[in-house]
Design a protein around this motif. Structure first.
Motif, short mmCIF file in Angstrom:
data_model
loop_
_atom_site.label_atom_id
_atom_site.label_comp_id
_atom_site.label_asym_id
_atom_site.label_seq_id
_atom_site.Cartn_x
_atom_site.Cartn_y
_atom_site.Cartn_z
N SER A 1 35.15 24.29 -8.45
CA SER A 1 36.32 24.11 -7.59
C SER A 1 36.88 25.46 -7.17
N ASN B 1 29.87 20.31 3.95
CA ASN B 1 30.75 19.27 4.48
C ASN B 1 31.99 19.19 3.61
N ILE B 2 33.15 19.54 4.17
CA ILE B 2 34.40 19.50 3.41
C ILE B 2 35.24 18.34 3.96
N TRP B 3 35.66 17.46 3.05
CA TRP B 3 36.38 16.25 3.41
C TRP B 3 37.81 16.30 2.90
N PHE C 1 38.63 18.30 -0.37
CA PHE C 1 39.86 19.08 -0.54
C PHE C 1 40.88 18.16 -1.19
N HIS D 1 28.43 18.66 -0.28
CA HIS D 1 29.68 17.96 0.02
C HIS D 1 30.80 18.45 -0.90
N TYR D 2 31.99 18.50 -0.32
CA TYR D 2 33.17 18.98 -1.03
C TYR D 2 34.36 18.12 -0.61
N ILE E 1 39.26 22.86 -3.38
CA ILE E 1 38.01 22.36 -2.81
C ILE E 1 37.08 22.09 -3.98
N LEU F 1 40.65 26.46 6.54
CA LEU F 1 40.82 26.67 5.10
C LEU F 1 40.92 28.15 4.77
N LEU G 1 34.96 30.89 0.08
CA LEU G 1 34.90 29.44 0.14
C LEU G 1 33.46 28.96 0.35
N LEU H 1 35.85 24.63 8.27
CA LEU H 1 36.09 25.77 7.39
C LEU H 1 37.14 26.71 7.97
N GLU I 1 33.42 20.52 -5.41
CA GLU I 1 32.05 20.12 -5.07
C GLU I 1 31.75 18.75 -5.66
#
Length: 197
Positions: free
Chosen positions: A27, A105-107, A7, A4-5, A65, A93, A101, A90, A67
């Motif tokens: 990051s 899961n990027i939130w 932004f 999980h990440y 981003i 980004l 990168l 992704l 973690e």
């Protein structure tokens, strides 16, 4: 196990500020497409405005981003009360460094409507200082991009450095460079900027 990440495009750019909420990992400086950053009143609790992003197809903004462990997400959800957390593909980004990168899961925390800063909830320098200090740790160009891609600098601003309203302020981190950056976008005199420095 999925990774999980988050932004972060405001105070989460600043590593010390992030650590006030929870443990984070590596990051990556990046840019997200499809969101526009504004100053907005997100809560009346501290008498200040924050930065928020709203979906806008033609816009973009810079950030990092970061973690985070899945177990840390509730703490960041609590920090970002008033915002919605949504997934960012992704494909939207772009890396702002040589490093690729991360995959996972990027939130992003966003809102659907902006509430303009006002005298009761102005833009406060204690908060802007934290963001700009984090930006400057990445590069001067990154800090300028933050300033140029944040809407609403014309709204009421308060130099609260002597009595910070921002609850996660670390210390007096305003520097001549940060003052010069802020002086370029808000209607404060040099004397007002120096107060509390």
């Amino acid at each position: 196990m999925s990774r999980h990440y988050i932004f972060g495009y405001g105070s989460l750019i600043n590593g010390i500020s992030r650590s006030a909420t929870g443990e984070t990992g590596q990051s990556w400086p990046a840019r997200v497409a499809g969101y526009e950053r504004h100053w907005s009143v997100m809560s009346d609790e501290f008498g200040m405005s924050s930065v928020a992003v709203v979906p806008k197809a033609s816009a973009h903004c810079n950030g990092v981003i970061v973690e985070v462990a899945e177990s840390e997400l509730p703490a960041f959800d609590h920090r970002e009360q008033g915002y919605q957390r949504s997934a960012v593909p992704l494909s939207r980004l772009t890396s702002l460094s040589e490093a690729p990168l991360p995959q996972g899961n990027i939130w992003i925390y966003h809102t659907d409507a902006i509430t303009a800063p006002c005298p009761q909830n102005p833009i406060v320098l204690s908060y802007a200082d934290v963001i700009l200090a984090g930006c400057h740790e990445i590069s001067a160009a990154f800090a300028l991009e933050f300033l140029n891609h944040t809407q609403g600098w014309h709204f009421p601003t308060l130099n609260d450095r002597a009595q910070p309203r921002y609850p996660r302020v670390q210390r007096q981190i305003a520097t001549p460079v940060i003052n010069q950056l802020i002086d370029g976008v808000v209607n404060l005199t040099s004397e007002e900027l120096k107060k509390g420095y």
